[in-house]
Design a protein around this motif. Structure first.
Motif, PDB file in Angstrom:
ATOM      1  N   HIS A  97      50.221  64.939  85.786  1.00 41.02           N
ATOM      2  CA  HIS A  97      48.773  64.808  85.731  1.00 41.02           C
ATOM      3  C   HIS A  97      48.390  63.617  84.869  1.00 41.02           C
ATOM      4  O   HIS A  97      49.178  63.136  84.076  1.00 41.02           O
ATOM      5  N   ILE A 111      43.798  65.727  84.811  1.00 48.63           N
ATOM      6  CA  ILE A 111      43.547  65.875  86.234  1.00 48.63           C
ATOM      7  C   ILE A 111      44.845  65.675  86.991  1.00 48.63           C
ATOM      8  O   ILE A 111      45.705  64.901  86.576  1.00 48.63           O
TER       9      ILE A 111
ATOM     10  N   HIS B 126      35.955  65.737  88.621  1.00 46.55           N
ATOM     11  CA  HIS B 126      36.320  66.656  87.534  1.00 46.55           C
ATOM     12  C   HIS B 126      35.120  66.880  86.625  1.00 46.55           C
ATOM     13  O   HIS B 126      34.914  66.189  85.632  1.00 46.55           O
ATOM     14  N   ASP B 127      34.323  67.884  86.966  1.00 45.47           N
ATOM     15  CA  ASP B 127      33.177  68.272  86.151  1.00 45.47           C
ATOM     16  C   ASP B 127      32.270  67.100  85.786  1.00 45.47           C
ATOM     17  O   ASP B 127      31.787  66.978  84.657  1.00 45.47           O
TER      18      ASP B 127
END
Lengths: 152, 152
Positions: A97, A111, B126-127
């Motif tokens: 990630h 992520i 991502h958010d």
DNA sequence: ATGTATGCAAATGATTTGCACACTC
DNA sequence: GAGTGTGCAAATCATTTGCATACAT
């Protein structure tokens, strides 16, 4: 491929140590346990503090040496962040990630990156470079810092 | 968008300095010229040596301060490499590029990365993270080191 | 003249290392 | 008991900073 059920991190450490003629000391056990519990982006300093807080006094030197051992044992991976500090996180049997770093509050998010293969293809395309690993940091603002900034 | 023809890097520096009430000293001129000629991945130490070699003695402190000024003037970009050393390269009006690092010989290659937008989309996803910049290092072996390794 | 830049050396912060003693195998 | 591991303090490495002097505006 998941890890074999009866192969705990501590086993893995013990095995590594045995293989290389090193010893499974108390400090190494506690350090490993604390590191794995904390889970995520610990600097040596962070881990040091957690150990003290948990009533396990160790020296910084031991923390540094211990973290290196964890990396060698394959239990941790290290990344150097832009502030120049090396941070460690558990090496799980999970996809590699990457990191999102909020430049406002300093939070780090992880992520998964489905584009890794494509990036490696790019590298290959550059005069036959053979990619083996990578580090990707994306800097910006996390949601809450965006809100705070917009408001001001 | 290309830079206007009569706007040299030195002009750009002068302008930046004027704007912020700073002065265009000899050291800054020489440092800038040397930095731009060298072109590519210089550490403060590297630049310091080049300046000495070129007969322009300066102090390390001035090199560090000068490099920071170049970044502020938009003439250089800095990246911290895995060895913990910050290196600088000229900021050209070119697409952002990323780095291939050979772990054998230490060479650094630059690649343009057409996937940047997609990576930023991932971050967004991502958010709601708001990406503004990134750092990508791909580690591996360059062509010649692969050959050397295969041979051995 | 006024105030910013520079050089020097000392300070800093992260990390490493030498050495005497402590503990694992 | 032999040989690692640990703690401590001192050493390193990259980088920064305080301060007196030098220079650009």
């Amino acid at each position: 491929m998941k890890r074999a059920p009866h192969h705990t991190p501590l086993d893995q450490l013990a095995e590594h140590l045995a293989r290389s003629g090193q010893r499974l000391t108390n400090q190494r056990k506690v350090l490993t346990a604390t590191f794995l519990e904390a889970r995520g982006h610990l600097s040596a300093e962070d881990l040091y503090r957690q150990l003290l807080a948990a009533g396990h006094p160790v020296s910084m030197a031991t923390v540094y040496r211990g973290l290196r051992t964890l990396v060698e044992a394959g239990l941790a991976v290290e990344s150097r962040f832009v502030d120049g500090v090396v941070r460690y996180e558990p090496a799980l049997d999970e996809p590699v990630h990457d990191h999102l770093v909020c430049d406002e509050c300093g939070s780090v998010f992880e992520i998964e990156n489905p584009l890794v293969d494509e990036l490696y293809d790019l590298a290959q395309a550059h005069d036959g470079f053979l990619p083996r690993d990578h580090r990707l940091l994306i800097h910006g603002l996390c949601r809450s810092c965006q809100a705070r900034t917009d408001a001001s």
